[in-house]
Design a protein around this motif. Sequence first.
Motif, short mmCIF file in Angstrom:
data_model
loop_
_atom_site.label_atom_id
_atom_site.label_comp_id
_atom_site.label_asym_id
_atom_site.label_seq_id
_atom_site.Cartn_x
_atom_site.Cartn_y
_atom_site.Cartn_z
N MET A 1 48.78 43.85 51.83
CA MET A 1 48.34 44.89 50.91
C MET A 1 49.09 44.79 49.58
SD MET A 1 46.02 46.64 52.54
CE MET A 1 45.92 48.18 51.65
N LEU A 2 50.40 44.51 49.64
CA LEU A 2 51.21 44.52 48.43
C LEU A 2 51.01 43.28 47.57
CD1 LEU A 2 53.38 46.00 46.79
CD2 LEU A 2 55.11 44.83 48.15
N TYR A 3 50.94 42.11 48.22
CA TYR A 3 50.87 40.86 47.47
C TYR A 3 49.52 40.16 47.57
CZ TYR A 3 55.95 41.48 47.65
OH TYR A 3 57.21 41.99 47.56
N GLY A 4 48.95 40.14 48.76
CA GLY A 4 47.72 39.37 48.98
C GLY A 4 46.53 39.89 48.20
N ILE A 5 46.31 41.21 48.25
CA ILE A 5 45.14 41.77 47.58
C ILE A 5 45.23 41.63 46.06
CG2 ILE A 5 43.87 43.91 47.13
CD1 ILE A 5 44.27 44.66 50.02
N LEU B 1 43.24 38.74 41.19
CA LEU B 1 43.51 37.91 40.02
C LEU B 1 42.64 36.65 40.05
CD1 LEU B 1 45.25 37.49 37.48
CD2 LEU B 1 46.91 36.30 38.93
N ALA B 2 42.46 36.10 41.25
CA ALA B 2 41.66 34.88 41.38
C ALA B 2 40.16 35.16 41.28
CB ALA B 2 41.97 34.21 42.72
N SER B 3 39.73 36.31 41.83
CA SER B 3 38.29 36.60 41.87
C SER B 3 37.81 37.43 40.69
CB SER B 3 37.94 37.32 43.18
OG SER B 3 38.68 38.53 43.30
N GLY C 1 39.41 40.27 30.39
CA GLY C 1 40.79 39.84 30.67
C GLY C 1 41.75 41.01 30.73
N VAL C 2 41.64 41.94 29.77
CA VAL C 2 42.50 43.13 29.77
C VAL C 2 42.23 43.96 31.02
CG1 VAL C 2 42.98 45.31 28.60
CG2 VAL C 2 42.75 43.20 27.27
N LEU C 3 40.96 44.14 31.36
CA LEU C 3 40.61 44.94 32.54
C LEU C 3 41.10 44.28 33.83
CD1 LEU C 3 36.99 46.19 31.72
CD2 LEU C 3 39.06 47.57 31.89
N ILE C 4 41.02 42.95 33.90
CA ILE C 4 41.49 42.24 35.10
C ILE C 4 42.99 42.44 35.28
CG2 ILE C 4 41.91 39.95 36.10
CD1 ILE C 4 39.18 39.11 34.88
N LEU C 5 43.74 42.33 34.18
CA LEU C 5 45.19 42.55 34.27
C LEU C 5 45.51 43.98 34.69
CD1 LEU C 5 46.48 40.61 31.12
CD2 LEU C 5 46.66 39.93 33.53
N LEU C 6 44.77 44.94 34.16
CA LEU C 6 44.96 46.33 34.55
C LEU C 6 44.60 46.53 36.03
CD1 LEU C 6 43.55 48.27 31.46
CD2 LEU C 6 45.92 48.23 32.26
N MET C 7 43.52 45.89 36.46
CA MET C 7 43.07 46.01 37.84
C MET C 7 44.13 45.47 38.80
SD MET C 7 39.64 44.37 39.62
CE MET C 7 40.08 42.67 39.15
N VAL C 8 44.67 44.29 38.50
CA VAL C 8 45.67 43.67 39.36
C VAL C 8 46.95 44.50 39.36
CG1 VAL C 8 47.15 41.65 39.63
CG2 VAL C 8 44.73 41.35 39.10
N THR C 9 47.41 44.92 38.18
CA THR C 9 48.66 45.68 38.08
C THR C 9 48.57 47.01 38.81
OG1 THR C 9 49.13 44.66 35.93
CG2 THR C 9 50.32 46.68 36.47
N THR C 10 47.47 47.74 38.59
CA THR C 10 47.34 49.05 39.23
C THR C 10 47.14 48.92 40.74
OG1 THR C 10 44.97 49.05 38.62
CG2 THR C 10 46.50 50.26 37.19
#
Length: 260
Positions: free
Chosen positions: A208-212, A217-219, A172-181
């Motif tokens: 690129m900014l919003y879709g990815i 976050l979903a995947s 969960g922490v890594l996913i949030l970092l992945m999405v934010t970065t």
Amino acid sequence: MSAIYSMISAVLLFWHSAWDALLGDPHGLSTDWAWVLGIVFLVLTVRVALFPLFLRQVRSQQALQRLQPRFRELQAKHKGDPQSLQRELTELYQQEKVSPFGAFLPMLIQIPIFIGLLHVLRHLNPAISDVATRTLYGWSETQFLDASGAHLFGAPIASTFQSGGAVQLVAGVLILLMVTTTFLTSRMSILKTGWSENPQQRTVQRIMLYGIPLSLLASGPIFPVGVILYWTTQNLFALGQQIWLNRRYPAATALATTTG
């Protein structure tokens, strides 16, 4: 894709062996550091190999930046006539030898690498008992067993958020970092050049900014921990690289940085 799987495995195994030899089978904080550092340095290897493309990306962004006044002229000239606008934009790109999608080439090239790493880490399933399957893509059975049991802060690197338990916290922490970065990297790139006057290019920028980030976050919950670690590491590296490139190749003109 088999060649990509074998290439990724070779690089990962090389760096694991290097760190294992250098640090002496390092463990601590419920983490198998040789495998974790192997993934991190797999990122560095890919980024160094792709660095010439990132330089091309910067030059492509600067070329598009210089053409912004021409874009605005064509939009005013062909207001209400998108077909004529697109035709003249295509001619302009050809004359100036500029691709409207050149700025996104490095990310597109990374997609098969990301898919390959996803496949390789999913392949590291402790439940696999067939020796022939374990030794695919250049792995030895010993390497397979070692990697399939490797952990990052108590979470197996081959496990996913859906595994539950301690894995959910780490993933969960890594996913949030992945999405934010991912968002920050795209935002920094767009703010450097400004929002494009070309509707087609502007749509790509929004994706690129919003879709990815939203798609990640979903995947993210289905990605192995090792894949999320790879993506987050490459984003952090990309942020540092983007800061350096922005200083090395400053924007030619000040453009509007308001959101599109």
